[in-house]
Motif scaffolding. Sequence first.
Motif, PDB file in Angstrom:
ATOM      1  N   THR A 114       0.810  -1.224   0.000  1.00 50.89           N
ATOM      2  CA  THR A 114       0.000   0.000   0.000  1.00 50.89           C
ATOM      3  C   THR A 114       0.845   1.275   0.000  1.00 50.89           C
ATOM      4  O   THR A 114       0.292   2.374  -0.016  1.00 50.89           O
ATOM      5  CB  THR A 114      -0.916   0.030   1.243  1.00 50.89           C
TER       6      THR A 114
ATOM      7  N   GLU B  96      16.560  -0.433   5.187  1.00 53.49           N
ATOM      8  CA  GLU B  96      16.882  -0.662   6.595  1.00 53.49           C
ATOM      9  C   GLU B  96      17.452  -2.060   6.831  1.00 53.49           C
ATOM     10  O   GLU B  96      18.220  -2.263   7.771  1.00 53.49           O
ATOM     11  CB  GLU B  96      15.640  -0.424   7.468  1.00 53.49           C
TER      12      GLU B  96
ATOM     13  N   SER C  81      -1.745  -1.495   8.283  1.00 53.30           N
ATOM     14  CA  SER C  81      -3.105  -1.429   8.817  1.00 53.30           C
ATOM     15  C   SER C  81      -4.150  -0.959   7.804  1.00 53.30           C
ATOM     16  O   SER C  81      -5.340  -0.958   8.105  1.00 53.30           O
ATOM     17  CB  SER C  81      -3.123  -0.470  10.016  1.00 53.30           C
TER      18      SER C  81
END
Length: 392
Positions: free
Chosen positions: A10, A123, A37
């Motif tokens: 998303t 990361e 979420s």
Amino acid sequence: MRRVTLLGATGSVGSSAVEVLQEGRERFAVHAVTANSDAAALAGIARRLRAERAVVADPAALAALRDALAGTGIEAAAGASAMQEAAGERVDVVLSAIVGAAGLAPTAAAVRAGSTIALANKECLVCAGPAFMALARRHGARILPVDSEHNALFQLIEGRDADEVSRFTITASGGPFRTWSAERLRRATPEEALAHPTWSMGPKISIDSATMMNKGLELIEAHHLFGLSPDRLDVLVHPQSIVHGLITFRDGSVHAEIGLADMKRPVSYCLNWPARGGCAARHLDLAAIGALTFERPDEARFPALALARSAMVHGSGAPTVLNAANELAVSAFLARRIPFTAIPETVARSLTEADRAGLLTEPETVEEAIGLDAAARDLAAQAVDNLAAIAS
Ligand code: NDP
């Protein structure tokens, strides 16, 4: 058919990937798509891509995801173990586009399954570089860089001997504050920092571009990805974002990868590798662009770059602490708790405290890196509180 999983579907990179997968729907079958979420957006993507499974990290979003997928036959799941399971199912390519250190555990699960990783989540390499690359070697998982500058370097050195290259250069747009004075930077607002001049990206990386921490994280990323010593890595500010990476051969010849600032290009490259797929990334018209300019980065106004460079040279957990502190500081800036210039200050203070607390040792595993990330966040929270108190 190439089977693909999309972690962080998303997001900004995720959206580019959705377009590439839709355009190439006769070549790709989608196993899983994930988000944190945003159940409604994820369900829409899962339907469009006819995914087998959709997973949200946040269990509170499961009911909404189930409702949105009712009657489609697409499996809905939630929580950390469901994320691990979806990422850890062997497919041809897992695109890792979760933002932040939250991407480490699911990407490591994909590596353990031996899937090829199209890596946007820098990361993984910043927080756990040596451990992550060792894990990939152990499991035979190929890492293909999605980050546009690393994708450029990857394309430039493919099939060549990296020892013939004396210098690897990544470019930086310079962000929205490239020409701002140090005084003006102190008063920069989140809205101003989010308004990137050339790239459309998620909020975290947009702020990192404004501080130039993003380029520092990318140096660390390149260091581990290509196994390059820090002295062979360089940053050049290039406001038009047309040239993404350059390599300088021993004989002085310089090769560059160029193209419009559109993440569909590197995403398509990684999803189709080693072939080249057609993709609807806009095509470059150099005559319309006219001039390409370059300048040296100003590390006095943008100290984040120097902080990241010295963390890279130090190694031994310093990049993990740098990244964790920066994530916290960026959130605090976006929440208007600290000023823009307190972001690198938070990072510097956290590194000093981590050193004092004896935390700066190289994480041997991805799990140890996740542990160090958590410890560093505690130190950074303290630094943020102190800097917020000074600012108020
Ligand atoms: P975005 O913020 O746009 O998207 C982040 C994605 O990660 C969303 O799908 C989000 O889900 C999901 N996510 C967030 N937190 C969690 C979590 N705790 N667990 C699981 N999923 C989570 O980020 P970007 O697309 O901008 O960046 C993604 C990565 O790619 C970063 O590492 C960035 O540095 C790198 N990158 C980005 C580029 C760009 O152009 N944007 C270019 C090169 C590299 P939800 O929507 O539900 O919140």
